[in-house]
Structure formats: structure tokens, C-alpha cells
Design a protein around this motif. Structure first.
Motif, mmCIF file in Angstrom:
data_model
loop_
_atom_site.group_PDB
_atom_site.id
_atom_site.type_symbol
_atom_site.label_atom_id
_atom_site.label_comp_id
_atom_site.label_asym_id
_atom_site.label_seq_id
_atom_site.Cartn_x
_atom_site.Cartn_y
_atom_site.Cartn_z
ATOM 1 N N TYR A 35 35.411 52.967 33.524
ATOM 2 C CA TYR A 35 34.969 51.825 34.327
ATOM 3 C C TYR A 35 34.659 52.200 35.775
ATOM 4 C CZ TYR A 35 35.621 47.641 31.426
ATOM 5 O OH TYR A 35 35.491 46.653 30.491
ATOM 6 N N LYS A 36 35.471 53.098 36.364
ATOM 7 C CA LYS A 36 35.383 53.350 37.793
ATOM 8 C C LYS A 36 33.968 53.654 38.282
ATOM 9 C CE LYS A 36 37.541 55.565 41.731
ATOM 10 N NZ LYS A 36 36.700 54.768 42.574
ATOM 11 N N PRO A 37 33.272 54.635 37.720
ATOM 12 C CA PRO A 37 31.915 54.897 38.247
ATOM 13 C C PRO A 37 30.951 53.737 37.995
ATOM 14 C CG PRO A 37 32.388 56.327 36.359
ATOM 15 C CD PRO A 37 33.655 55.608 36.689
ATOM 16 N N LEU A 38 31.145 53.026 36.902
ATOM 17 C CA LEU A 38 30.269 51.880 36.612
ATOM 18 C C LEU A 38 30.473 50.772 37.647
ATOM 19 C CD1 LEU A 38 30.803 51.656 32.732
ATOM 20 C CD2 LEU A 38 28.886 52.716 33.946
ATOM 21 N N LEU A 39 31.730 50.536 38.003
ATOM 22 C CA LEU A 39 32.037 49.462 38.949
ATOM 23 C C LEU A 39 31.845 49.895 40.399
ATOM 24 C CD1 LEU A 39 35.132 47.885 37.194
ATOM 25 C CD2 LEU A 39 32.729 47.171 37.097
ATOM 26 N N ASP A 40 31.986 51.177 40.673
ATOM 27 C CA ASP A 40 31.720 51.677 42.031
ATOM 28 C C ASP A 40 30.292 51.350 42.449
ATOM 29 O OD1 ASP A 40 34.278 52.644 42.424
ATOM 30 O OD2 ASP A 40 33.736 54.768 42.150
ATOM 31 N N ARG A 41 29.362 51.410 41.499
ATOM 32 C CA ARG A 41 27.957 51.057 41.805
ATOM 33 C C ARG A 41 27.835 49.626 42.296
ATOM 34 N NH1 ARG A 41 25.550 53.208 36.222
ATOM 35 N NH2 ARG A 41 26.201 51.118 35.718
ATOM 36 N N LEU A 42 28.747 48.760 41.835
ATOM 37 C CA LEU A 42 28.728 47.347 42.215
ATOM 38 C C LEU A 42 29.654 47.063 43.395
ATOM 39 C CD1 LEU A 42 28.958 45.871 38.609
ATOM 40 C CD2 LEU A 42 26.902 46.052 40.030
ATOM 41 N N GLY A 43 30.434 48.070 43.794
ATOM 42 C CA GLY A 43 31.378 47.880 44.881
ATOM 43 C C GLY A 43 32.583 47.042 44.491
ATOM 44 N N LEU A 44 32.963 47.101 43.208
ATOM 45 C CA LEU A 44 34.058 46.277 42.700
ATOM 46 C C LEU A 44 35.165 47.117 42.096
ATOM 47 C CD1 LEU A 44 32.000 43.582 40.731
ATOM 48 C CD2 LEU A 44 33.020 43.324 43.004
ATOM 49 N N THR A 45 36.388 46.609 42.186
ATOM 50 C CA THR A 45 37.487 47.142 41.394
ATOM 51 C C THR A 45 37.438 46.452 40.032
ATOM 52 O OG1 THR A 45 39.075 45.436 42.041
ATOM 53 C CG2 THR A 45 38.906 47.413 43.471
ATOM 54 N N TYR A 46 38.245 46.932 39.101
ATOM 55 C CA TYR A 46 38.255 46.325 37.773
ATOM 56 C C TYR A 46 38.679 44.858 37.827
ATOM 57 C CZ TYR A 46 39.314 45.458 32.891
ATOM 58 O OH TYR A 46 39.345 44.909 31.640
ATOM 59 N N LEU A 47 39.733 44.541 38.575
ATOM 60 C CA LEU A 47 40.175 43.139 38.649
ATOM 61 C C LEU A 47 39.137 42.267 39.362
ATOM 62 C CD1 LEU A 47 43.996 43.435 39.350
ATOM 63 C CD2 LEU A 47 42.862 42.695 37.250
ATOM 64 N N GLN A 48 38.482 42.795 40.369
ATOM 65 C CA GLN A 48 37.412 42.035 41.031
ATOM 66 C C GLN A 48 36.269 41.772 40.058
ATOM 67 O OE1 GLN A 48 36.639 44.674 44.299
ATOM 68 N NE2 GLN A 48 38.012 43.578 45.686
ATOM 69 N N TYR A 49 35.939 42.772 39.263
ATOM 70 C CA TYR A 49 34.896 42.637 38.239
ATOM 71 C C TYR A 49 35.249 41.518 37.259
ATOM 72 C CZ TYR A 49 32.740 44.080 33.746
ATOM 73 O OH TYR A 49 32.099 44.123 32.532
ATOM 74 N N LEU A 50 36.507 41.500 36.793
ATOM 75 C CA LEU A 50 36.930 40.444 35.873
ATOM 76 C C LEU A 50 36.851 39.069 36.522
ATOM 77 C CD1 LEU A 50 40.011 42.083 34.108
ATOM 78 C CD2 LEU A 50 37.666 41.839 33.231
ATOM 79 N N ALA A 51 37.247 38.979 37.784
ATOM 80 C CA ALA A 51 37.180 37.696 38.492
ATOM 81 C C ALA A 51 35.731 37.222 38.617
ATOM 82 C CB ALA A 51 37.823 37.820 39.871
ATOM 83 N N ILE A 52 34.841 38.123 38.951
ATOM 84 C CA ILE A 52 33.413 37.773 39.066
ATOM 85 C C ILE A 52 32.880 37.298 37.717
ATOM 86 C CG2 ILE A 52 31.095 38.738 39.465
ATOM 87 C CD1 ILE A 52 32.562 38.269 42.079
ATOM 88 N N LEU A 53 33.229 38.002 36.644
ATOM 89 C CA LEU A 53 32.773 37.598 35.307
ATOM 90 C C LEU A 53 33.318 36.229 34.923
ATOM 91 C CD1 LEU A 53 33.000 40.836 33.127
ATOM 92 C CD2 LEU A 53 30.993 39.856 34.266
ATOM 93 N N ALA A 54 34.606 36.005 35.210
ATOM 94 C CA ALA A 54 35.214 34.708 34.873
ATOM 95 C C ALA A 54 34.542 33.582 35.638
ATOM 96 C CB ALA A 54 36.710 34.739 35.179
#
Length: 160
Positions: A35-54
Motif C-alpha cells: 500500500y505504501k507506495p500506492l498511497l504515497d502518490r496520493l499523500g495519504l496514510t492507510y487510515l487516511q485512505y480508508l477515511a477518504i473512501l468511507a
């Protein structure tokens, strides 16, 4: 543990091979490395990514509703939301009916980030090496296990 056990664990028990909890934990770590390199492109941590998706699925949730979905307490979620707000991705607003209630909404930039994040699951699934049906079976089993553990059911205590 994945092996059947009586009240005494076998003397040759290997926590790195035989403990279900270690398998889940170490698999989570492996997921995070993908996940890390995929989310780094978006400037998000994993939990931030989940919050954005929710929030992309249901905008305007309360902090407590979002916390329930993410299995997070407010003392963990609030700083996360403050960081997302500081990044311009969400807005936090107190309810006019009850000022104890805070609603979270995506900003335009947050909606754009959620749109960009739509490719992450497909990229991640490619990394698993598993077929769609295998992933579905595994996901259902893990959700069942999570539910059992969350409900406090003890049953046989055979996981490490």
C-alpha cells in the motif's frame, strides 16, 4: 494457533508458523508494504485512505459513525481528521442541532483524491497473486473471524 490443541499447547509450537494471529499480523505488514507506495502518490496514510473512501461512499458522516466503520476510537480518529482537514481534504463542522456532534465532509480536493484512489484496490489485488474467488473466500473468513472476536465469543482458545 492453526493446529488443534487441548488445554496444553504442544511443546514444539512455533509462533511464527502455527499462530493464526501472527499470520494475520504479518500479512497486514506485507499489505502495508504494498500500500505504501500506492498511497504515497496520493499523500495519504492507510487510515487516511480508508477515511477518504468511507466519506466518498457516504459524505457527511459523524465522527462516531466514521469511527465505527474504521474500528477506531475518537482519540485516534480526531487527529487523523485534523490532518486531513489541514491538507484541505475534509471539513469538520459541528451540527446545528447538537453541537457535540461533528460531521465530516469531503472538500472538492478530497473528492478528487477519492477519485484518484479508485485504482488502488486493483493494483493491490494484482500483488496478492490470488484469484478473485480465492480472495472472496479469504475475505469472508476473515470478516467472520473479526466478528467472532469483536463479539467477545471465546469458543476454543486456539489462536495465538
Amino acid at each position: 494457533m492453526t493446529k488443534a490443541s487441548s488445554t496444553q499447547p504442544p511443546a514444539d509450537l512455533d509462533p511464527f508458523e502455527d499462530f493464526l494471529c501472527f499470520s494475520v499480523y504479518s500479512t497486514g505488514l506485507a499489505f502495508n508494504r504494498i500500500y505504501k507506495p500506492l498511497l504515497d502518490r496520493l499523500g495519504l496514510t492507510y487510515l487516511q485512505y480508508l477515511a477518504i473512501l468511507a466519506l466518498a461512499r457516504q459524505d457527511g458522516q459523524t465522527v462516531s459513525e466514521l469511527g465505527e466503520k474504521l474500528f477506531l476510537e475518537s482519540n485516534t480518529l480526531t487527529p487523523l481528521l485534523k490532518r486531513l482537514e489541514g491538507a484541505g481534504l475534509v471539513e469538520r463542522r459541528r451540527s446545528t442541532e447538537d453541537e457535540r456532534v461533528v460531521r465530516i465532509t469531503l472538500t472538492q480536493e478530497g473528492r478528487e483524491t477519492a477519485q484518484q484512489a479508485r485504482c488502488v484496490p486493483a493494483e493491490l489485488m494484482k500483488s496478492t497473486g490470488l484469484a478473485g474467488e480465492e480472495l472472496d473466500v479469504l475475505n469472508r473468513a476473515l470478516k467472520k473471524l473479526r466478528g467472532e472476536l469483536r463479539d467477545g465469543r471465546e469458543g476454543e482458545q486456539d489462536d495465538g
